[in-house]
Design a protein around this motif. Sequence first.
Motif, PDB file in Angstrom:
ATOM      1  N   UNK A  90       0.789  -1.235   0.000  1.00 31.64           N
ATOM      2  CA  UNK A  90       0.000   0.000   0.000  1.00 31.64           C
ATOM      3  C   UNK A  90       0.822   1.285   0.000  1.00 31.64           C
ATOM      4  N   UNK A  91       2.137   1.171   0.209  1.00 29.03           N
ATOM      5  CA  UNK A  91       2.932   2.402   0.184  1.00 29.03           C
ATOM      6  C   UNK A  91       4.132   2.306  -0.755  1.00 29.03           C
ATOM      7  N   UNK A  92       5.006   1.330  -0.542  1.00 25.43           N
ATOM      8  CA  UNK A  92       6.255   1.285  -1.297  1.00 25.43           C
ATOM      9  C   UNK A  92       6.006   1.119  -2.789  1.00 25.43           C
ATOM     10  N   UNK A  93       5.249   0.077  -3.159  1.00 20.16           N
ATOM     11  CA  UNK A  93       5.030  -0.194  -4.589  1.00 20.16           C
ATOM     12  C   UNK A  93       4.351   0.976  -5.307  1.00 20.16           C
ATOM     13  N   UNK A  94       3.236   1.530  -4.770  1.00 15.11           N
ATOM     14  CA  UNK A  94       2.647   2.693  -5.449  1.00 15.11           C
ATOM     15  C   UNK A  94       3.562   3.914  -5.468  1.00 15.11           C
ATOM     16  N   UNK A  95       4.362   4.097  -4.394  1.00 16.67           N
ATOM     17  CA  UNK A  95       5.221   5.277  -4.309  1.00 16.67           C
ATOM     18  C   UNK A  95       6.393   5.215  -5.279  1.00 16.67           C
ATOM     19  N   UNK A  96       6.749   4.020  -5.747  1.00 16.44           N
ATOM     20  CA  UNK A  96       7.812   3.921  -6.745  1.00 16.44           C
ATOM     21  C   UNK A  96       7.400   4.611  -8.046  1.00 16.44           C
ATOM     22  N   UNK A  97       6.094   4.637  -8.316  1.00 13.15           N
ATOM     23  CA  UNK A  97       5.604   5.323  -9.504  1.00 13.15           C
ATOM     24  C   UNK A  97       5.022   6.684  -9.212  1.00 13.15           C
TER      25      UNK A  97
END
Length: 215
Positions: free
Chosen positions: A104-111
């Motif tokens: 919910x944070x790391x993966x979306x924040x990479x983009x």
Amino acid sequence: MADFRKLVAVSLLAGLLGGMLLSLLQHYQTLPLILAAEQFETPSTEHVHDWQPMDGWQRNGFTLLFNGLTGFGFALLISASMYWRDQHGYLYGLGWGLAGYWVFFVAPSLGLPPELPGTDSAELHGRQAWWLFAAVATAMGLFGLFLTKQRWLQIGGAGLLALPHLIGAPHPEVVHALAPEALQQHFVVWTSINNAIFWLTLGVLSGCLLRKVTF
């Protein structure tokens, strides 16, 4: 039904405590950065809002309410997952909290990294759709990679982890931010740290509370 009520009670306590901690961290670490960024906005560049909470008790109160409700929802996901896997204790909770942080944070924040006020962004619906796609694909990818033993599911899980970033998140053609780059970088760092503490706290509290509850 009794098990569901216990899960809700565990999740409510863990979520409220996690939400309070996140609100405290935000108040001292990220809110000053947001207020500093807002100083660079002018009446011609500010977005028009029908209503927004005033600085002070209103802003802090709504932040606490939102973080508490968000914490409850995420803690319910963690608790239900641990119940489904027949797991409890802080070590399992730590693992599920780390998974939630990644999904919910790391993966979306990479983009789509966290942004300060005054930063130009792509169209809202496009960003929301990509964020949801990234979270779902990452959750399914982690499930296939770590919670299955079939090789083809593990390979598919690895592919799903990479898929949102191969497609790419929507961005404006020209990126423009009013706040200085150093301020934006500090905001990303502190937001990442705060969310890590929030998710790990949710996981540990859920695991410890589940251990004390007899199903």
